[in-house]
Write a protein that holds these residues in place. Structure first.
Motif, PDB file in Angstrom:
ATOM      1  N   TYR A   1       1.257  -1.025   0.618  1.00 24.42           N
ATOM      2  CA  TYR A   1      -0.014  -0.161   0.261  1.00 24.42           C
ATOM      3  C   TYR A   1       0.592   1.415  -0.455  1.00 24.42           C
ATOM      4  N   SER A   2       0.549   2.056  -1.191  1.00 29.23           N
ATOM      5  CA  SER A   2       0.831   3.286  -0.359  1.00 29.23           C
ATOM      6  C   SER A   2      -0.203   4.313  -0.077  1.00 29.23           C
ATOM      7  N   LEU A   3       0.075   5.742   0.379  1.00 28.46           N
ATOM      8  CA  LEU A   3      -0.280   7.164   1.057  1.00 28.46           C
ATOM      9  C   LEU A   3       0.643   7.829   0.577  1.00 28.46           C
ATOM     10  N   THR A   4      -0.317   9.391  -0.223  1.00 26.21           N
ATOM     11  CA  THR A   4       0.205  10.033   0.316  1.00 26.21           C
ATOM     12  C   THR A   4      -0.902  11.014   0.861  1.00 26.21           C
TER      13      THR A   4
ATOM     14  N   THR B   1       9.733  18.007   6.502  1.00 26.25           N
ATOM     15  CA  THR B   1       9.006  18.384   4.988  1.00 26.25           C
ATOM     16  C   THR B   1       8.951  20.049   4.582  1.00 26.25           C
ATOM     17  N   PRO B   2       9.628  20.553   3.730  1.00 24.22           N
ATOM     18  CA  PRO B   2       8.761  21.993   3.391  1.00 24.22           C
ATOM     19  C   PRO B   2       7.803  21.726   2.484  1.00 24.22           C
ATOM     20  N   SER B   3       7.154  20.433   2.039  1.00 20.69           N
ATOM     21  CA  SER B   3       6.208  20.108   0.874  1.00 20.69           C
ATOM     22  C   SER B   3       4.470  19.965   1.193  1.00 20.69           C
ATOM     23  N   ASP B   4       3.981  20.219   1.027  1.00 19.89           N
ATOM     24  CA  ASP B   4       2.633  20.477   1.620  1.00 19.89           C
ATOM     25  C   ASP B   4       2.273  18.598   1.674  1.00 19.89           C
ATOM     26  N   SER B   5       3.322  17.796   1.918  1.00 18.63           N
ATOM     27  CA  SER B   5       2.485  16.032   1.676  1.00 18.63           C
ATOM     28  C   SER B   5       3.543  15.431   2.255  1.00 18.63           C
ATOM     29  N   VAL B   6       3.892  13.869   3.065  1.00 20.34           N
ATOM     30  CA  VAL B   6       4.672  13.010   2.659  1.00 20.34           C
ATOM     31  C   VAL B   6       4.186  11.949   1.909  1.00 20.34           C
ATOM     32  N   TYR B   7       4.354  11.414   2.223  1.00 19.83           N
ATOM     33  CA  TYR B   7       4.156   9.881   0.789  1.00 19.83           C
ATOM     34  C   TYR B   7       4.336   8.726   1.860  1.00 19.83           C
ATOM     35  N   LEU B   8       4.095   7.895   2.387  1.00 19.30           N
ATOM     36  CA  LEU B   8       4.069   6.129   3.283  1.00 19.30           C
ATOM     37  C   LEU B   8       3.729   5.279   2.203  1.00 19.30           C
ATOM     38  N   SER B   9       4.711   4.084   2.301  1.00 18.05           N
ATOM     39  CA  SER B   9       4.991   2.756   1.804  1.00 18.05           C
ATOM     40  C   SER B   9       4.260   1.850   2.740  1.00 18.05           C
ATOM     41  N   LEU B  10       3.826   0.718   2.560  1.00 23.59           N
ATOM     42  CA  LEU B  10       4.049  -0.357   3.275  1.00 23.59           C
ATOM     43  C   LEU B  10       4.195  -1.754   2.695  1.00 23.59           C
ATOM     44  N   ARG B  11       5.034  -2.260   3.285  1.00 27.10           N
ATOM     45  CA  ARG B  11       5.218  -3.250   1.570  1.00 27.10           C
ATOM     46  C   ARG B  11       5.292  -4.715   3.088  1.00 27.10           C
ATOM     47  N   TYR B  12       4.979  -6.138   2.349  1.00 28.09           N
ATOM     48  CA  TYR B  12       5.758  -7.138   3.484  1.00 28.09           C
ATOM     49  C   TYR B  12       5.716  -8.165   2.333  1.00 28.09           C
ATOM     50  N   ARG B  13       7.604  -8.651   3.104  1.00 30.15           N
ATOM     51  CA  ARG B  13       7.926  -9.308   2.429  1.00 30.15           C
ATOM     52  C   ARG B  13       9.185 -10.237   3.044  1.00 30.15           C
ATOM     53  N   ASP B  14       9.892 -10.602   2.445  1.00 30.41           N
ATOM     54  CA  ASP B  14      10.469 -11.550   3.582  1.00 30.41           C
ATOM     55  C   ASP B  14      10.009 -11.919   4.784  1.00 30.41           C
ATOM     56  N   ASP B  15       9.036 -12.084   5.124  1.00 33.05           N
ATOM     57  CA  ASP B  15       8.784 -12.058   6.679  1.00 33.05           C
ATOM     58  C   ASP B  15       8.968 -11.036   7.010  1.00 33.05           C
ATOM     59  N   ALA B  16       8.706  -9.856   6.970  1.00 29.11           N
ATOM     60  CA  ALA B  16       8.994  -8.838   7.535  1.00 29.11           C
ATOM     61  C   ALA B  16       7.738  -7.769   6.956  1.00 29.11           C
ATOM     62  N   LEU B  17       8.066  -6.407   7.499  1.00 28.63           N
ATOM     63  CA  LEU B  17       6.536  -6.108   7.548  1.00 28.63           C
ATOM     64  C   LEU B  17       7.853  -3.962   7.021  1.00 28.63           C
TER      65      LEU B  17
END
Length: 162
Positions: free
Chosen positions: A25-28, A74-90
């Motif tokens: 998943y990815s969220l801005t 951040t100097p910008s107006d948004s940040v970006y979050l990425s969640l992945r599950y790979r190789d038995d780890a978040l």
């Protein structure tokens, strides 16, 4: 049966449980005071949907700390979050728009400030036998990438102890 009926997608089988390996998943998020809470809430829902309730305590703490740091820097107006599950780890990544400083001392001072903001995160990740860090983002917009890797077994143990 018409030809149109044959090209329609099959309905999703809601009885099939989602497995952790499909978590991607990815969220801005806006760079705002409320965004760490929004990130924690979204992550909680995502982890539960993928059967990862046993890592939620550690993951929520880490996500909140990373999101707060990203929003702070951040100097910008948004940040970006990425969640992945790979190789038995978040795998959690946050991207902010703060560029790397060209002046060596200024860069070192900024890194030190960021590390001090992330002290609680460091403790949680260490307790989970995970890893974390930050550095220049390889993304086209530049900025900073903050990341943490929480092994499933370590995050599960952290949740039991909490």
């Amino acid at each position: 049966m018409s030809a149109a009926a044959n090209i329609c997608p099959h309905p999703v089988d809601t009885r099939t449980p989602r497995v952790p390996e499909t978590l991607a998943y990815s969220l801005t998020l806006p760079a705002a005071l409320a965004s760490p809470a929004v990130a924690r809430s979204a992550a909680r829902t995502i982890l539960e949907a993928h059967g990862l309730h046993d890592v939620t305590a550690a993951a929520i703490q880490v996500i909140g700390e990373l999101a707060a740091c990203a929003c702070l820097f951040t100097p910008s107006d948004s940040v970006y979050l990425s969640l992945r599950y790979r190789d038995d780890a978040l795998r959690i990544s946050l991207y902010d728009g703060h560029p790397r400083h060209a002046h060596r001392r200024l860069a070192a001072a900024c890194d030190g400030r960021r590390r001090s903001v992330l002290l609680l995160l460091a403790c949680v990740v260490h307790a989970c036998d995970g890893d974390w860090g930050f550095g220049e983002s390889p993304e086209p917009g530049g900025g900073t990438r903050l990341w943490a890797v929480l092994p499933h077994a370590g995050a599960r143990a952290y949740g039991r102890a909490a």
